[in-house]
Design a protein around this motif. Sequence first.
Motif, PDB file in Angstrom:
ATOM      1  N   VAL A  74       5.699 -16.936 -73.101  1.00  0.00           N
ATOM      2  CA  VAL A  74       6.209 -15.694 -73.702  1.00  0.00           C
ATOM      3  C   VAL A  74       6.231 -14.573 -72.664  1.00  0.00           C
ATOM      4  O   VAL A  74       7.221 -13.838 -72.549  1.00  0.00           O
ATOM      5  CB  VAL A  74       5.387 -15.288 -74.947  1.00  0.00           C
ATOM      6  N   MET A  75       5.163 -14.456 -71.889  1.00  0.00           N
ATOM      7  CA  MET A  75       5.137 -13.418 -70.857  1.00  0.00           C
ATOM      8  C   MET A  75       6.227 -13.651 -69.814  1.00  0.00           C
ATOM      9  O   MET A  75       6.858 -12.703 -69.341  1.00  0.00           O
ATOM     10  CB  MET A  75       3.756 -13.360 -70.199  1.00  0.00           C
ATOM     11  N   ALA A  76       6.497 -14.914 -69.458  1.00  0.00           N
ATOM     12  CA  ALA A  76       7.565 -15.220 -68.502  1.00  0.00           C
ATOM     13  C   ALA A  76       8.931 -14.853 -69.073  1.00  0.00           C
ATOM     14  O   ALA A  76       9.797 -14.345 -68.352  1.00  0.00           O
ATOM     15  CB  ALA A  76       7.521 -16.694 -68.116  1.00  0.00           C
ATOM     16  N   GLU A  77       9.136 -15.059 -70.365  1.00  0.00           N
ATOM     17  CA  GLU A  77      10.392 -14.667 -71.017  1.00  0.00           C
ATOM     18  C   GLU A  77      10.581 -13.152 -70.954  1.00  0.00           C
ATOM     19  O   GLU A  77      11.692 -12.664 -70.708  1.00  0.00           O
ATOM     20  CB  GLU A  77      10.407 -15.114 -72.477  1.00  0.00           C
ATOM     21  N   ILE A  78       9.523 -12.413 -71.179  1.00  0.00           N
ATOM     22  CA  ILE A  78       9.593 -10.950 -71.121  1.00  0.00           C
ATOM     23  C   ILE A  78       9.919 -10.515 -69.691  1.00  0.00           C
ATOM     24  O   ILE A  78      10.741  -9.622 -69.473  1.00  0.00           O
ATOM     25  CB  ILE A  78       8.286 -10.314 -71.631  1.00  0.00           C
ATOM     26  N   MET A  79       9.318 -11.169 -68.699  1.00  0.00           N
ATOM     27  CA  MET A  79       9.604 -10.837 -67.302  1.00  0.00           C
ATOM     28  C   MET A  79      11.061 -11.136 -66.967  1.00  0.00           C
ATOM     29  O   MET A  79      11.703 -10.386 -66.236  1.00  0.00           O
ATOM     30  CB  MET A  79       8.680 -11.601 -66.352  1.00  0.00           C
ATOM     31  N   GLU A  80      11.596 -12.203 -67.507  1.00  0.00           N
ATOM     32  CA  GLU A  80      13.005 -12.549 -67.279  1.00  0.00           C
ATOM     33  C   GLU A  80      13.916 -11.433 -67.804  1.00  0.00           C
ATOM     34  O   GLU A  80      14.884 -11.058 -67.151  1.00  0.00           O
ATOM     35  CB  GLU A  80      13.342 -13.883 -67.966  1.00  0.00           C
ATOM     36  N   ALA A  81      13.588 -10.876 -68.956  1.00  0.00           N
ATOM     37  CA  ALA A  81      14.383  -9.771 -69.518  1.00  0.00           C
ATOM     38  C   ALA A  81      14.243  -8.504 -68.680  1.00  0.00           C
ATOM     39  O   ALA A  81      15.172  -7.693 -68.613  1.00  0.00           O
ATOM     40  CB  ALA A  81      13.965  -9.505 -70.961  1.00  0.00           C
ATOM     41  N   LEU A  82      13.122  -8.341 -68.016  1.00  0.00           N
ATOM     42  CA  LEU A  82      12.846  -7.160 -67.192  1.00  0.00           C
ATOM     43  C   LEU A  82      13.483  -7.258 -65.803  1.00  0.00           C
ATOM     44  O   LEU A  82      13.621  -6.265 -65.094  1.00  0.00           O
ATOM     45  CB  LEU A  82      11.321  -7.001 -67.055  1.00  0.00           C
ATOM     46  N   LYS A  83      13.915  -8.445 -65.428  1.00  0.00           N
ATOM     47  CA  LYS A  83      14.327  -8.775 -64.065  1.00  0.00           C
ATOM     48  C   LYS A  83      15.281  -7.761 -63.421  1.00  0.00           C
ATOM     49  O   LYS A  83      15.116  -7.422 -62.269  1.00  0.00           O
ATOM     50  CB  LYS A  83      14.947 -10.165 -64.067  1.00  0.00           C
ATOM     51  N   HIS A  84      16.259  -7.253 -64.141  1.00  0.00           N
ATOM     52  CA  HIS A  84      17.254  -6.344 -63.554  1.00  0.00           C
ATOM     53  C   HIS A  84      17.079  -4.902 -64.035  1.00  0.00           C
ATOM     54  O   HIS A  84      17.944  -4.062 -63.792  1.00  0.00           O
ATOM     55  CB  HIS A  84      18.664  -6.838 -63.855  1.00  0.00           C
ATOM     56  N   ASN A  85      15.975  -4.623 -64.702  1.00  0.00           N
ATOM     57  CA  ASN A  85      15.743  -3.291 -65.249  1.00  0.00           C
ATOM     58  C   ASN A  85      15.342  -2.314 -64.140  1.00  0.00           C
ATOM     59  O   ASN A  85      14.513  -2.635 -63.295  1.00  0.00           O
ATOM     60  CB  ASN A  85      14.657  -3.354 -66.318  1.00  0.00           C
ATOM     61  N   THR A  86      15.940  -1.129 -64.157  1.00  0.00           N
ATOM     62  CA  THR A  86      15.600  -0.096 -63.178  1.00  0.00           C
ATOM     63  C   THR A  86      15.089   1.181 -63.838  1.00  0.00           C
ATOM     64  O   THR A  86      14.943   2.198 -63.164  1.00  0.00           O
ATOM     65  CB  THR A  86      16.822   0.246 -62.294  1.00  0.00           C
ATOM     66  N   CYS A  87      14.817   1.125 -65.138  1.00  0.00           N
ATOM     67  CA  CYS A  87      14.335   2.315 -65.852  1.00  0.00           C
ATOM     68  C   CYS A  87      12.844   2.265 -66.165  1.00  0.00           C
ATOM     69  O   CYS A  87      12.206   3.299 -66.307  1.00  0.00           O
ATOM     70  CB  CYS A  87      15.127   2.510 -67.144  1.00  0.00           C
ATOM     71  N   VAL A  88      12.284   1.086 -66.289  1.00  0.00           N
ATOM     72  CA  VAL A  88      10.855   0.954 -66.595  1.00  0.00           C
ATOM     73  C   VAL A  88      10.046   1.408 -65.388  1.00  0.00           C
ATOM     74  O   VAL A  88      10.296   0.987 -64.260  1.00  0.00           O
ATOM     75  CB  VAL A  88      10.509  -0.497 -66.990  1.00  0.00           C
ATOM     76  N   THR A  89       9.085   2.289 -65.640  1.00  0.00           N
ATOM     77  CA  THR A  89       8.232   2.816 -64.572  1.00  0.00           C
ATOM     78  C   THR A  89       6.779   2.349 -64.704  1.00  0.00           C
ATOM     79  O   THR A  89       6.013   2.470 -63.758  1.00  0.00           O
ATOM     80  CB  THR A  89       8.240   4.355 -64.564  1.00  0.00           C
TER      81      THR A  89
END
Length: 175
Positions: A74-89
């Motif tokens: 589940v944590m790896a799936e969440i990281m996959e969704a975060l992969k191209h995000n540039t807004c999360v700080t």
Amino acid sequence: MAPVAPQKKADGSWAGTGDYPEWTVKYFDFYFKGHSGAEHTGYVPNQALFDVLESNDPSFTVLDVENRAFDDDVMAEIMEALKHNTCVTELKLARNLSHWNEQGDKFGLALAPILARSKTITKVDLHNNDLHEKAIVAIAEALKVNTSITELNLADNFARKNAKDIADMLKVWGM
């Protein structure tokens, strides 16, 4: 299998297996073991979390999945969704010890390239995740090239002999 909607109690807290910030509740569904085929009682990230991460929504700057007892997959799936995000700080990823199985390396190995590339993430809390040595080494290597992170918590993971890699990373940071 239909999730149970989290319920706000009279004292203002939420029914479920933890005390979570109210703004995070809409990103998770709660299931009871045995009801509607659920294997475990607990929270599961829903499509809204994946959508907001993948859409790069500028109003979503803190990924808070703390203390949800998510497993490695589940944590790896969440990281996959975060992969191209540039807004999360800020990444609040602490205390995701699965109650049902041991955390492996998949989550940490999925997180490492995100940390290596990110120019926006400044705070990372990974304490008490039972990350293993391979994941710790990958994260330490990624952090050697990351200049945006100002706060990092890796307490209560399995660094063991690879604590040297973390120490080397801190030297690169000038700490």
